[in-house]
Every structure is written in structure tokens, then in C-alpha cells.
Design an enzyme around this catalytic site. Structure first.
Site, PDB file in Angstrom:
ATOM      1  N   HIS A  29       2.675  -9.581  -0.991  1.00  0.00           N
ATOM      2  CA  HIS A  29       2.691  -8.227  -0.447  1.00  0.00           C
ATOM      3  C   HIS A  29       2.356  -8.292   1.047  1.00  0.00           C
ATOM      4  O   HIS A  29       1.218  -8.536   1.436  1.00  0.00           O
ATOM      5  CB  HIS A  29       1.670  -7.366  -1.193  1.00  0.00           C
ATOM      6  CG  HIS A  29       1.576  -5.958  -0.679  1.00  0.00           C
ATOM      7  ND1 HIS A  29       0.575  -5.550   0.155  1.00  0.00           N
ATOM      8  CD2 HIS A  29       2.392  -4.887  -0.863  1.00  0.00           C
ATOM      9  CE1 HIS A  29       0.751  -4.265   0.445  1.00  0.00           C
ATOM     10  NE2 HIS A  29       1.851  -3.842  -0.145  1.00  0.00           N
ATOM     11  N   LYS A  74      11.252   3.104  -0.562  1.00  0.00           N
ATOM     12  CA  LYS A  74      10.267   3.934  -1.245  1.00  0.00           C
ATOM     13  C   LYS A  74      11.003   5.027  -2.007  1.00  0.00           C
ATOM     14  O   LYS A  74      12.016   5.555  -1.520  1.00  0.00           O
ATOM     15  CB  LYS A  74       9.326   4.587  -0.224  1.00  0.00           C
ATOM     16  CG  LYS A  74       8.570   3.618   0.657  1.00  0.00           C
ATOM     17  CD  LYS A  74       7.445   2.951  -0.090  1.00  0.00           C
ATOM     18  CE  LYS A  74       6.592   2.108   0.839  1.00  0.00           C
ATOM     19  NZ  LYS A  74       5.632   1.270   0.087  1.00  0.00           N
TER      20      LYS A  74
HETATM   21 MG   LIG Z   1       4.186  -1.343  -2.773  1.00  0.00          MG
END
Ligand SMILES: [Mg+2]
Length: 273
Positions: free
Chosen positions: A200, A67
Site C-alpha cells: 500500500h 475509487k
Molecule cells: Mg485503499
């Protein structure tokens, strides 16, 4: 998402009634799904961040995602630490979770690619900003792919992303896009637009479902979902050679709910007989 859960459960039930692994019930193009290690939260220390990504690399997973962009000024040090730990070999992916404005995202797209050889920039701007995603897809470095799709729920949402197109690689979440029935529609849309499709999360379900996606790219082997699946289900899969291979012996998704372990999380109701 509730409809997706019911759809997945019905596909699992159908496969169990036919005594088939789910992957054999679907029109499967693949027998395994390549994965990328995903986690690297922005609140981790540099040591924890580097350690987590190194762990996946040591398991033979050649693609690693962290991230970014919550506090963009911290990202250079974070990416330095990761590159130092994993070396030049693994492909690095970044995910901004839509945190940046358009021009800011373009600035970081160039830096990520030029300084750390990042190959995938996920949701540099928020997914509803389809025009922003398209601008980034057109102007970011050629070897840096722009990806989005985890927040697409209906076929119409996916048309908005592939029309144009606004992404280099489309993503879909089988637990959000209408289950396996919805995913098969998305697979058709991505193929029609010559775009690969990446899974995902939800690794245990996605490992079966995405074998039926002809333009399969890979699957997000997400730290938190791996942890929760292991906690609540018996029969989850582990990566082997950088891929998840669905179990072709056990029927359905090959999963059994761990009722005893799950009991302490019960919110209401009673265990089925
Ligand atoms: Mg994502």
C-alpha cells in the site's frame, strides 16, 4: 506510524553505513516490484478520471485502480468512461474505502465484475468488519479478489485478516505496520497462509522493502504519494515496463531530502547542520 518511520530511517541508515542499497541488505527475492496506477478520486470529472487512468496505461502500467462507492449510483457512468478510454486490456481495480454495507457490497462486487471485468475490490466494507470481508471473499465472483490490510498496524491486526482468511490478497503499508521490521513479520504471516501481499503506497520505500516479500503481488503507485515524494525527495523512481526497480547504485533508499524545496512547509525546528 511514528515507530514505522523510525524503523525505516534506521534501516536506511544501516544500509548507508554499509554503503549498500537497502534492497541488498534485505533478504531480497525480487529485483523489481510490479505496480498498479492508483488515483481516480470520486470528485474527478469523467474526463479527468479517464485521462488519469489512460496516462498510466500509456506508461505501460497494465493495472489501474479508481475509487468508488462514495455515491454508488454514479459508479456505472464512471466505470463506463474508464473502460471506453482504456479499452478491454488493462485490469481494473476498485477501492470503496469501506463505504458500503455488506449486502450492498456484494451487489456491487457482482456488477463491477460482470459489467466492467473488475478484478480487485478493495475494502468493500470497512476493515474492522472482518466477518463482512470474509463473507464477501466467500461469495463474490471467483475472479474478483477482495483485498484489505492498509489499516492493519500490528501483527495481531494481520492475523485477524489472514485467519480464515478474510481476503484473497493481503495489503500492508510499510509506513504503518512497524516499518521494514514489521513488514518482514507480515510477509511471514501471508506466506504461512498462502496469500500474496500487495504494497500500500509509499512507492519509494516500498520498492526496496517489498523486494524482500516472497509472495509479493504488486505495489500501489498512488497519485498523491508519487506527487509528494517528487516534491520532497531527489532519487524517486519511475515505473519502467509496469514495475519499479530499486536503484542498486545509491546507498540506503537512494533518496535525498530536498531541504530548500521543503523549507516553505516547515512547521517548527531548524535544519540540521
Ligand atoms: Mg485503499
Amino acid at each position: 506510524m511514528a515507530l514505522s518511520a523510525v524503523d525505516v530511517a534506521l534501516w536506511d541508515l544501516k544500509a548507508r553505513l554499509l554503503d549498500l542499497p537497502l534492497v541488498r541488505l534485505l533478504p531480497a527475492y525480487h529485483d523489481r516490484v510490479p505496480v498498479y496506477g492508483s488515483g481516480g478520486f470520486t470528485n474527478y470529472s469523467l474526463d479527468r478520471l479517464a485521462g488519469q487512468l489512460t496516462g498510466w496505461a500509456e506508461q505501460g502500467i497494465p493495472r489501474l485502480k479508481l475509487k468508488t462507492s462514495r455515491e454508488p449510483e454514479r459508479d456505472p457512468r464512471r466505470l463506463d468512461a474508464v473502460r471506453r478510454a482504456v479499452g478491454d486490456e488493462p485490469e481494473l481495480f476498485t477501492d470503496a474505502n469501506g463505504a458500503l454495507a455488506r449486502k450492498e457490497a456484494l451487489y456491487w462486487a457482482r456488477r463491477f465484475h460482470e459489467e466492467w471485468d473488475v478484478r480487485w475490490f478493495e475494502e468493500p466494507v470497512g476493515s474492522p468488519d472482518v466477518a463482512g470481508l470474509r463473507m464477501l471473499r466467500d461469495r463474490a465472483p471467483e475472479r474478483l479478489e477482495i483485498a484489505a490490510g492498509e489499516y492493519a498496524y500490528t501483527a495481531r491486526d494481520f492475523v485477524d485478516l489472514v485467519d480464515g482468511p478474510a481476503v484473497d490478497c493481503l495489503q500492508a503499508d510499510v509506513t504503518r505496520c512497524g516499518g521494514i521490521t514489521g513488514l518482514l513479520e507480515v510477509a511471514g504471516l501471508s506466506a504461512a497462509q498462502h496469500l500474496d501481499l500487495s504494497a500500500h503506497c509509499a512507492p519509494a520505500i516500498s520498492a526496496h522493502a517489498f523486494c524482500a516479500v516472497r509472495r509479493l503481488r504488486h505495489l500501489e503507485y498512488f497519485h498523491d504519494h508519487v506527487r509528494i515524494e517528487d516534491l520532497l525527495f531527489e532519487g524517486t523512481l519511475s515505473p519502467d515496463g509496469g514495475a519499479l526497480r530499486p536503484d542498486t547504485v545509491r546507498p540506503g533508499l537512494g533518496l535525498e531530502f530536498k531541504w530548500a524545496d521543503a523549507e516553505r512547509y516547515r512547521a517548527y525546528g531548524t535544519r540540521p547542520a
